[in-house]
Design a protein around this motif. Structure first.
Motif, PDB file in Angstrom:
ATOM      1  N   VAL A 115      -4.219   2.860  -8.987  1.00  0.00           N
ATOM      2  CA  VAL A 115      -5.297   2.311  -8.151  1.00  0.00           C
ATOM      3  C   VAL A 115      -6.592   3.049  -8.455  1.00  0.00           C
ATOM      4  N   ARG A 130     -10.250   3.418  -6.672  1.00  0.00           N
ATOM      5  CA  ARG A 130     -11.030   3.123  -5.473  1.00  0.00           C
ATOM      6  C   ARG A 130     -12.470   3.545  -5.727  1.00  0.00           C
ATOM      7  N   ASP A 165       0.826  -1.200   0.000  1.00  0.00           N
ATOM      8  CA  ASP A 165       0.000   0.000   0.000  1.00  0.00           C
ATOM      9  C   ASP A 165       0.863   1.254   0.000  1.00  0.00           C
TER      10      ASP A 165
END
Length: 155
Positions: free
Chosen positions: A129, A131, A94
């Motif tokens: 990423v 989300r 992460d």
């Protein structure tokens, strides 16, 4: 992000061996999508059949924002030729993790496998990423496949 844009990935050597005795991560070819991670160990490590072990890489990274994730994959040759896999399938690093990257390996073969200091043991890929906002729904859009699971589309 266009082809000419460059994302910076900060890397910190957490072992004095990195960049001296053990190579820093690098892309092996111009077309490589992932950079190789090396074993930062003091001596050879042997994985017996079925054994799992965390192997340190000697580095930590700082992704620039939550818009990125680093993924750790086994090297293809290790998996195909020697039956070595990641014990967690794929490692997810992460954007807020700053500790040393350790690679969990498992020996799925019937033979012992030895990792030497500096051996390339995994590959690190940086990806964008997404989300999404979750929206609970009573029904989902229909598709030709529908709810067909494993093997439902044939060989």
């Amino acid at each position: 992000m266009g082809a000419s844009d460059t994302m910076e990935l900060k890397i910190k050597a957490v072992s004095p061996k990195m960049g001296r005795e053990i190579p820093l991560p690098r892309y092996q070819t111009a077309g490589a999508a992932a950079m190789d991670l090396c074993a930062c160990v003091d001596e050879a490590v042997t994985l017996a059949p079925g054994q799992r072990r965390g192997i340190p890489t000697g580095i930590a990274i700082a992704l620039p924002s939550p818009d990125y994730v680093a993924l750790v994959f086994v090297r293809s040759g290790m998996g195909f030729r020697h039956g070595i896999a990641l014990s967690n399938g794929v490692g997810v690093i992460d954007s807020d993790y700053r500790g040393e990257i350790s690679v969990g390996l498992v020996n799925l073969s019937q033979d012992s496998y030895t990792i030497q200091p500096g051996d390339r043991i995994a590959q690190l890929m940086v990806m964008p990423v997404v989300r999404p906002v979750l929206v609970q729904a009573e029904e989902l859009d229909e598709t030709d496949r529908g709810a067909g699971g494993f093997g439902s589309t044939g060989r």
